[in-house]
Design an enzyme around this catalytic site. Structure first.
Site, mmCIF file in Angstrom:
data_model
loop_
_atom_site.group_PDB
_atom_site.id
_atom_site.type_symbol
_atom_site.label_atom_id
_atom_site.label_comp_id
_atom_site.label_asym_id
_atom_site.label_seq_id
_atom_site.Cartn_x
_atom_site.Cartn_y
_atom_site.Cartn_z
ATOM 1 N NE ARG A 53 6.472 -0.551 10.070
ATOM 2 C CZ ARG A 53 5.375 -0.548 9.314
ATOM 3 N NH1 ARG A 53 5.376 0.045 8.130
ATOM 4 N NH2 ARG A 53 4.284 -1.137 9.717
ATOM 5 N NE ARG A 62 1.933 -4.976 11.080
ATOM 6 C CZ ARG A 62 3.017 -4.746 10.345
ATOM 7 N NH1 ARG A 62 4.185 -5.228 10.722
ATOM 8 N NH2 ARG A 62 2.936 -4.030 9.253
ATOM 9 N NE ARG A 90 -4.382 -1.091 9.886
ATOM 10 C CZ ARG A 90 -3.302 -0.697 9.238
ATOM 11 N NH1 ARG A 90 -3.237 0.482 8.693
ATOM 12 N NH2 ARG A 90 -2.301 -1.514 9.146
ATOM 13 C CE LYS A 149 -1.917 -1.040 3.984
ATOM 14 N NZ LYS A 149 -1.220 -2.311 4.241
ATOM 15 N NE ARG A 160 7.871 -2.784 6.058
ATOM 16 C CZ ARG A 160 6.572 -2.631 6.236
ATOM 17 N NH1 ARG A 160 5.854 -1.997 5.326
ATOM 18 N NH2 ARG A 160 5.998 -3.141 7.288
HETATM 19 P P1 AP5 Z 1 4.956 -1.630 1.810
HETATM 20 O O1 AP5 Z 1 4.633 -0.750 0.646
HETATM 21 O O2 AP5 Z 1 5.754 -1.061 2.919
HETATM 22 O O3 AP5 Z 1 3.616 -2.323 2.336
HETATM 23 P P2 AP5 Z 1 2.389 -1.741 3.172
HETATM 24 O O4 AP5 Z 1 1.166 -2.363 2.598
HETATM 25 O O5 AP5 Z 1 2.445 -0.250 3.233
HETATM 26 O O6 AP5 Z 1 2.720 -2.420 4.550
HETATM 27 P P3 AP5 Z 1 2.664 -1.824 6.042
HETATM 28 O O7 AP5 Z 1 3.386 -2.777 6.924
HETATM 29 O O8 AP5 Z 1 3.089 -0.395 6.052
HETATM 30 O O9 AP5 Z 1 1.171 -1.939 6.301
HETATM 31 P P4 AP5 Z 1 0.491 -1.983 7.639
HETATM 32 O O10 AP5 Z 1 -0.877 -1.786 7.156
HETATM 33 O O11 AP5 Z 1 0.673 -3.174 8.465
HETATM 34 O O12 AP5 Z 1 1.265 -0.865 8.475
HETATM 35 P P5 AP5 Z 1 0.908 0.648 8.806
HETATM 36 O O13 AP5 Z 1 2.153 1.411 8.831
HETATM 37 O O14 AP5 Z 1 -0.210 1.107 7.957
HETATM 38 O O15 AP5 Z 1 5.678 -2.941 1.232
HETATM 39 C C1 AP5 Z 1 6.163 -3.945 2.087
HETATM 40 C C2 AP5 Z 1 7.561 -4.418 1.622
HETATM 41 O O16 AP5 Z 1 7.413 -5.116 0.392
HETATM 42 C C3 AP5 Z 1 8.554 -3.278 1.336
HETATM 43 O O17 AP5 Z 1 9.840 -3.699 1.707
HETATM 44 C C4 AP5 Z 1 8.448 -3.070 -0.179
HETATM 45 O O18 AP5 Z 1 9.658 -2.552 -0.708
HETATM 46 C C5 AP5 Z 1 8.144 -4.466 -0.662
HETATM 47 N N1 AP5 Z 1 7.249 -4.495 -1.824
HETATM 48 C C6 AP5 Z 1 6.183 -3.679 -2.070
HETATM 49 N N2 AP5 Z 1 5.592 -3.998 -3.241
HETATM 50 C C7 AP5 Z 1 6.295 -5.062 -3.738
HETATM 51 C C8 AP5 Z 1 6.187 -5.856 -4.925
HETATM 52 N N3 AP5 Z 1 5.214 -5.625 -5.830
HETATM 53 N N4 AP5 Z 1 7.071 -6.864 -5.091
HETATM 54 C C9 AP5 Z 1 8.062 -7.102 -4.174
HETATM 55 N N5 AP5 Z 1 8.232 -6.372 -3.048
HETATM 56 C C10 AP5 Z 1 7.355 -5.380 -2.831
HETATM 57 O O19 AP5 Z 1 0.358 0.488 10.300
HETATM 58 C C11 AP5 Z 1 1.195 0.075 11.344
HETATM 59 C C12 AP5 Z 1 0.395 0.013 12.641
HETATM 60 O O20 AP5 Z 1 -0.152 1.323 12.932
HETATM 61 C C13 AP5 Z 1 -0.827 -0.904 12.633
HETATM 62 O O21 AP5 Z 1 -0.482 -2.227 12.941
HETATM 63 C C14 AP5 Z 1 -1.698 -0.234 13.726
HETATM 64 O O22 AP5 Z 1 -1.254 -0.579 15.004
HETATM 65 C C15 AP5 Z 1 -1.443 1.238 13.505
HETATM 66 N N6 AP5 Z 1 -2.413 1.833 12.572
HETATM 67 C C16 AP5 Z 1 -2.140 2.379 11.348
HETATM 68 N N7 AP5 Z 1 -3.266 2.801 10.760
HETATM 69 C C17 AP5 Z 1 -4.283 2.522 11.630
HETATM 70 C C18 AP5 Z 1 -5.680 2.709 11.581
HETATM 71 N N8 AP5 Z 1 -6.295 3.248 10.508
HETATM 72 N N9 AP5 Z 1 -6.420 2.281 12.656
HETATM 73 C C19 AP5 Z 1 -5.833 1.743 13.728
HETATM 74 N N10 AP5 Z 1 -4.515 1.522 13.835
HETATM 75 C C20 AP5 Z 1 -3.742 1.921 12.793
HETATM 76 MG MG MG Z 2 2.784 1.163 4.807
#
Ligand code: AP5
Ligand code: MG
Length: 213
Positions: free
Chosen positions: A160, A171, A88, A13, A127
């Site tokens: 991270r 997660r 979410r 994402k 990552r």
């Molecule tokens: P990346 O683009 O980083 O993936 P992502 O979907 O953004 O993954 P996140 O871990 O950031 O998602 P998340 O939803 O768990 O975390 P968030 O920060 O939102 O890609 C992942 C890896 O793969 C990278 O190394 C990339 O280079 C590689 N990659 C990407 N595309 C690829 C491809 N096509 N092929 C190969 N490799 C590829 O949230 C973290 C925490 O915050 C949550 O757990 C929660 O506690 C809190 N939080 C955040 N938002 C909310 C909310 N709305 N409500 C409540 N809690 C929240």
């Molecule tokens: Mg992300």
């Protein structure tokens, strides 16, 4: 153009949201990045969010909704935005729909980046993230120019705290129980587009652009 990015943790994402932001000139709003910046700055919000994030749990809806509703009211969001990691939960989606209805608008596209669970753990362990600007790299699939250093701001890249395999599994469980129902929610609104996220980043991006253009 108002876009919601859906998909499991690690689906890509953030990677895709950043590319969309650059191409279409609208801001990427990542709740995860906002929480991590607050943790880094040791704010009250950061302290609160950290206790949930470290366990792989969601930060409570009220906290998150207030934050986003405030953020999307800023001037730079006038032409649209990409919500990355929000909503979410169904209550978050309903709060967003209500806030938008007040201004006579709605989400135009919900992009679901589909990646099966067995791919996710490998992606997460490889990552590397920049603690300063939030840019993400991968030790195999998206290498920084200089090993371990962010291409944009020269900071040292980190694994991270929540990317360790046990937390990733938690997660994923939280994603399936609380976030996946949003796919149906946005399908019913007629704005859902599912994209196969297992392919190369540029191929995934081309498919997303075809939807948006
Ligand atoms: P990346 O683009 O980083 O993936 P992502 O979907 O953004 O993954 P996140 O871990 O950031 O998602 P998340 O939803 O768990 O975390 P968030 O920060 O939102 O890609 C992942 C890896 O793969 C990278 O190394 C990339 O280079 C590689 N990659 C990407 N595309 C690829 C491809 N096509 N092929 C190969 N490799 C590829 O949230 C973290 C925490 O915050 C949550 O757990 C929660 O506690 C809190 N939080 C955040 N938002 C909310 C909310 N709305 N409500 C409540 N809690 C929240
Ligand atoms: Mg992300």
């Amino acid at each position: 153009m108002k876009i919601v990015m859906l998909g499991a943790p690690g689906a890509g994402k953030g990677t895709q949201a950043r590319m969309i932001s650059e191409k279409f000139g609208i801001p990427q709003i990542s709740t995860g990045d906002i929480f991590r910046a607050n943790i880094r700055d040791n704010t009250e919000l950061g302290q609160r969010a950290k206790s949930y994030m470290d366990q792989g749990l969601l930060v409570p809806d009220q906290v998150t909704c207030d934050l986003v509703v405030d953020r999307i009211s800023k001037d730079d969001c006038a032409e649209g935005y990409i919500l990355d990691g929000f909503p979410r939960t169904i209550p978050q989606a309903e709060a967003l729909t209500k806030a938008l209805e007040k201004t006579g608008s709605r989400i135009d596209f919900a992009i679901d980046v589909e990646v099966p669970d067995d791919h996710i753990v490998e992606r997460m362990s490889g990552r590397r993230a920049c603690p300063q600007c939030g840019e993400t790299f991968h030790i195999l699939y998206r290498k920084p120019v200089k090993d371990g250093i962010c291409d944009h701001c020269g900071n040292e890249l980190i694994l991270r705290d929540d990317d360790h395999p046990d937390t990733v599994q938690k997660r994923l469980d939280v994603y399936h129980s609380q976030t996946q129902p949003l796919i149906e929610y946005y399908r019913e609104q007629g704005v859902l587009h599912s994209i196969d996220g297992t392919r190369e980043m540029d191929t995934v991006f081309a498919d997303i652009c075809a939807v948006l253009e």
